[in-house]
Design a protein around this motif. Structure first.
Motif, PDB file in Angstrom:
ATOM      1  N   ALA A 115       4.002  22.122  -8.638  1.00 28.25           N
ATOM      2  CA  ALA A 115       3.723  23.060  -7.555  1.00 28.25           C
ATOM      3  C   ALA A 115       4.776  24.173  -7.466  1.00 28.25           C
ATOM      4  CB  ALA A 115       3.606  22.318  -6.235  1.00 28.25           C
ATOM      5  N   PRO A 116       6.058  23.839  -7.541  1.00 27.16           N
ATOM      6  CA  PRO A 116       7.042  24.926  -7.475  1.00 27.16           C
ATOM      7  C   PRO A 116       6.873  25.941  -8.589  1.00 27.16           C
ATOM      8  CG  PRO A 116       8.112  22.836  -7.091  1.00 27.16           C
ATOM      9  CD  PRO A 116       6.706  22.520  -7.508  1.00 27.16           C
ATOM     10  N   SER A 117       6.527  25.459  -9.738  1.00 30.68           N
ATOM     11  CA  SER A 117       6.345  26.358 -10.867  1.00 30.68           C
ATOM     12  C   SER A 117       5.169  27.305 -10.609  1.00 30.68           C
ATOM     13  CB  SER A 117       6.110  25.551 -12.134  1.00 30.68           C
ATOM     14  OG  SER A 117       6.536  26.272 -13.257  1.00 30.68           O
ATOM     15  N   VAL A 118       4.117  26.739 -10.074  1.00 33.13           N
ATOM     16  CA  VAL A 118       2.959  27.567  -9.714  1.00 33.13           C
ATOM     17  C   VAL A 118       3.369  28.618  -8.695  1.00 33.13           C
ATOM     18  CG1 VAL A 118       0.733  27.550  -8.530  1.00 33.13           C
ATOM     19  CG2 VAL A 118       1.259  25.783 -10.213  1.00 33.13           C
ATOM     20  N   GLN A 119       4.132  28.172  -7.720  1.00 32.56           N
ATOM     21  CA  GLN A 119       4.559  29.076  -6.647  1.00 32.56           C
ATOM     22  C   GLN A 119       5.389  30.238  -7.200  1.00 32.56           C
ATOM     23  OE1 GLN A 119       5.532  30.233  -3.765  1.00 32.56           O
ATOM     24  NE2 GLN A 119       7.742  30.278  -3.730  1.00 32.56           N
ATOM     25  N   ARG A 120       6.293  29.912  -8.120  1.00 28.69           N
ATOM     26  CA  ARG A 120       7.132  30.961  -8.681  1.00 28.69           C
ATOM     27  C   ARG A 120       6.319  31.936  -9.535  1.00 28.69           C
ATOM     28  NH1 ARG A 120      11.774  26.683  -8.798  1.00 28.69           N
ATOM     29  NH2 ARG A 120      10.449  25.575 -10.254  1.00 28.69           N
ATOM     30  N   ARG A 121       5.345  31.410 -10.227  1.00 24.77           N
ATOM     31  CA  ARG A 121       4.491  32.286 -11.034  1.00 24.77           C
ATOM     32  C   ARG A 121       3.667  33.205 -10.124  1.00 24.77           C
ATOM     33  NH1 ARG A 121       3.048  31.142 -16.411  1.00 24.77           N
ATOM     34  NH2 ARG A 121       4.471  29.661 -17.395  1.00 24.77           N
ATOM     35  N   ILE A 122       3.151  32.657  -9.070  1.00 22.01           N
ATOM     36  CA  ILE A 122       2.357  33.484  -8.155  1.00 22.01           C
ATOM     37  C   ILE A 122       3.224  34.590  -7.565  1.00 22.01           C
ATOM     38  CG2 ILE A 122       1.149  33.508  -5.945  1.00 22.01           C
ATOM     39  CD1 ILE A 122       0.106  30.708  -6.597  1.00 22.01           C
ATOM     40  N   ARG A 123       4.444  34.229  -7.191  1.00 21.53           N
ATOM     41  CA  ARG A 123       5.342  35.231  -6.639  1.00 21.53           C
ATOM     42  C   ARG A 123       5.588  36.352  -7.660  1.00 21.53           C
ATOM     43  NH1 ARG A 123      10.208  35.741  -3.526  1.00 21.53           N
ATOM     44  NH2 ARG A 123      10.347  33.554  -2.954  1.00 21.53           N
ATOM     45  N   ARG A 124       5.803  35.941  -8.899  1.00 20.78           N
ATOM     46  CA  ARG A 124       6.037  36.938  -9.946  1.00 20.78           C
ATOM     47  C   ARG A 124       4.822  37.855 -10.114  1.00 20.78           C
ATOM     48  NH1 ARG A 124       7.638  33.126 -14.524  1.00 20.78           N
ATOM     49  NH2 ARG A 124       8.333  31.799 -12.801  1.00 20.78           N
ATOM     50  N   LEU A 125       3.647  37.247 -10.091  1.00 22.17           N
ATOM     51  CA  LEU A 125       2.421  38.026 -10.253  1.00 22.17           C
ATOM     52  C   LEU A 125       2.247  39.016  -9.110  1.00 22.17           C
ATOM     53  CD1 LEU A 125       0.098  35.127 -11.460  1.00 22.17           C
ATOM     54  CD2 LEU A 125       0.869  37.077 -12.824  1.00 22.17           C
ATOM     55  N   GLU A 126       2.694  38.608  -7.943  1.00 21.97           N
ATOM     56  CA  GLU A 126       2.599  39.517  -6.800  1.00 21.97           C
ATOM     57  C   GLU A 126       3.619  40.642  -6.931  1.00 21.97           C
ATOM     58  OE1 GLU A 126       3.077  36.711  -3.650  1.00 21.97           O
ATOM     59  OE2 GLU A 126       0.926  36.466  -3.348  1.00 21.97           O
ATOM     60  N   GLU A 127       4.818  40.269  -7.338  1.00 26.26           N
ATOM     61  CA  GLU A 127       5.882  41.269  -7.427  1.00 26.26           C
ATOM     62  C   GLU A 127       5.603  42.336  -8.481  1.00 26.26           C
ATOM     63  OE1 GLU A 127       9.321  38.923  -8.075  1.00 26.26           O
ATOM     64  OE2 GLU A 127       9.798  38.727  -5.944  1.00 26.26           O
ATOM     65  N   CYS A 128       4.999  41.948  -9.574  1.00 24.59           N
ATOM     66  CA  CYS A 128       4.761  42.935 -10.624  1.00 24.59           C
ATOM     67  C   CYS A 128       3.386  43.565 -10.493  1.00 24.59           C
ATOM     68  CB  CYS A 128       4.960  42.329 -12.006  1.00 24.59           C
ATOM     69  SG  CYS A 128       3.668  41.226 -12.517  1.00 24.59           S
ATOM     70  N   GLY A 129       2.713  43.305  -9.390  1.00 23.23           N
ATOM     71  CA  GLY A 129       1.486  44.039  -9.091  1.00 23.23           C
ATOM     72  C   GLY A 129       0.227  43.525  -9.737  1.00 23.23           C
ATOM     73  N   VAL A 130       0.316  42.396 -10.407  1.00 20.83           N
ATOM     74  CA  VAL A 130      -0.907  41.835 -10.978  1.00 20.83           C
ATOM     75  C   VAL A 130      -1.825  41.389  -9.844  1.00 20.83           C
ATOM     76  CG1 VAL A 130      -1.873  39.983 -12.375  1.00 20.83           C
ATOM     77  CG2 VAL A 130       0.234  41.121 -13.101  1.00 20.83           C
ATOM     78  N   ILE A 131      -1.247  40.706  -8.871  1.00 25.11           N
ATOM     79  CA  ILE A 131      -2.000  40.375  -7.658  1.00 25.11           C
ATOM     80  C   ILE A 131      -1.778  41.516  -6.679  1.00 25.11           C
ATOM     81  CG2 ILE A 131      -2.167  38.808  -5.701  1.00 25.11           C
ATOM     82  CD1 ILE A 131      -1.326  36.541  -7.561  1.00 25.11           C
ATOM     83  N   GLU A 132      -2.833  42.244  -6.413  1.00 25.30           N
ATOM     84  CA  GLU A 132      -2.723  43.437  -5.564  1.00 25.30           C
ATOM     85  C   GLU A 132      -2.852  43.105  -4.090  1.00 25.30           C
ATOM     86  OE1 GLU A 132      -5.813  45.995  -7.034  1.00 25.30           O
ATOM     87  OE2 GLU A 132      -4.455  46.958  -8.455  1.00 25.30           O
ATOM     88  N   ALA A 133      -3.610  42.068  -3.778  1.00 24.07           N
ATOM     89  CA  ALA A 133      -3.844  41.737  -2.377  1.00 24.07           C
ATOM     90  C   ALA A 133      -4.399  40.332  -2.260  1.00 24.07           C
ATOM     91  CB  ALA A 133      -4.821  42.735  -1.758  1.00 24.07           C
ATOM     92  N   ASN A 134      -4.252  39.785  -1.063  1.00 19.77           N
ATOM     93  CA  ASN A 134      -4.848  38.497  -0.747  1.00 19.77           C
ATOM     94  C   ASN A 134      -5.679  38.689   0.511  1.00 19.77           C
ATOM     95  OD1 ASN A 134      -3.684  36.324  -2.590  1.00 19.77           O
ATOM     96  ND2 ASN A 134      -1.874  37.473  -2.000  1.00 19.77           N
TER      97      ASN A 134
END
Lengths: 162, 162
Positions: free
Chosen positions: A40-59
DNA sequence: AGTGACGTTGCAATATATTTGCACGCATCA
DNA sequence: TGATGCGTGCAAATATATTGCAACGTCACT
């Protein structure tokens, strides 16, 4: 340098996570982890990274337009008269800020803009045309199409490979 | 009886909550509560109700298509030859299941379908036209438009009043 | 081959958020 | 008036997200 997404080296884990989040972003990280074989922590860190670099634009929550009274979807093709940078920018601005315009694309071809609009009544739409199109000296022509069935909607992006 | 959203008596609290969730559905219930003057549990129960009655259709992450290689957005207008119930249903099915088709609308007017597609290359698009349009005996004509700028995208629905 | 820097991981602990039980308030209606 | 239903807030219980830390792998360079 990392505002708009240029290159992103997404591995299979990232892509798998994105697939899940695009379907349901309330999925617990623990469950995502089980699905992709990661903690779970690994998933969380990846999601954060995806958000920070703009891959995830919005939720966001996707709501049924009908439930708030927006029962009619219309598609509009707009052609402008002169295509100067300033006038195009002004048109983009006016379309983008109109609440009933859900989506706006600046396009090639005969027309110049394509709009997806949600309105409560056709009267409301007609009223909007007065300000949005007739009220704009630079609009040469617009063509309105009414949607009968929203066959597929959403913002989901499927991955190129799978 | 509560599967598809018919009537929903949404009060101002619900509408305010939906406004927030449509912007960011990771907003903590406590924060939402402060914004709308309601306790967190109350917000949570309202959200659950909105989900159960179909007002909230989905909770999703919106991702940047470019980040997964889908760099080109094309809009396609499709006209079919015969409009029988079966053939229309078949067309809907084939468009809806195509991963590159992000949105599909069944429309009035000259054309019959309108598609928003995301592709990696024009070659990929051309390949798709072979199966999706040329490969379908019932497709009379299709007109392709390439998007230069995604001026406004999303699934947000603004409330009729405000 | 050895070594150090870097990036990512899992586990365990902590912080935060969600969910539930419960009693209260406030309408509607018999 | 009194009963019912519905929604509320508070506080406790539960679940989830986040962080500290040690370990592992990879890569570049010695």
């Amino acid at each position: 340098m990392s505002s708009s997404t240029g290159r992103s080296d997404l591995d299979q884990f990232d892509l798998a996570i994105l697939d899940i989040l695009q379907r349901d972003n309330t999925t617990p990280q623990r469950v995502i982890g089980e699905a992709v074989n990661l903690s779970a922590p690994s998933v969380q860190r990846r999601i954060r990274r995806l958000e920070e670099c703009g891959v995830i634009e919005a939720n966001v929550s996707v709501i049924n337009p009908v439930s708030v009274g927006r029962t009619i979807t219309v598609l509009v093709e707009v052609e402008v008269i002169t295509e100067t940078v300033e006038l195009i920018a002004a048109a983009k601005q006016s379309f983008a800020t109109c609440p009933q315009v859900q989506q706006c694309y600046y396009i090639t071809g005969n027309a110049d803009f394509f709009l997806v609009m949600l309105v409560s009544t056709m009267a409301e739409y007609e009223e909007l045309t007065k300000t949005l199109f007739f009220g704009n000296n630079n609009v040469k022509r617009f063509r309105t199409t009414v949607v009968m069935d929203r066959v597929k909607t959403g913002m989901a992006v499927s991955r190129p490979d799978a």
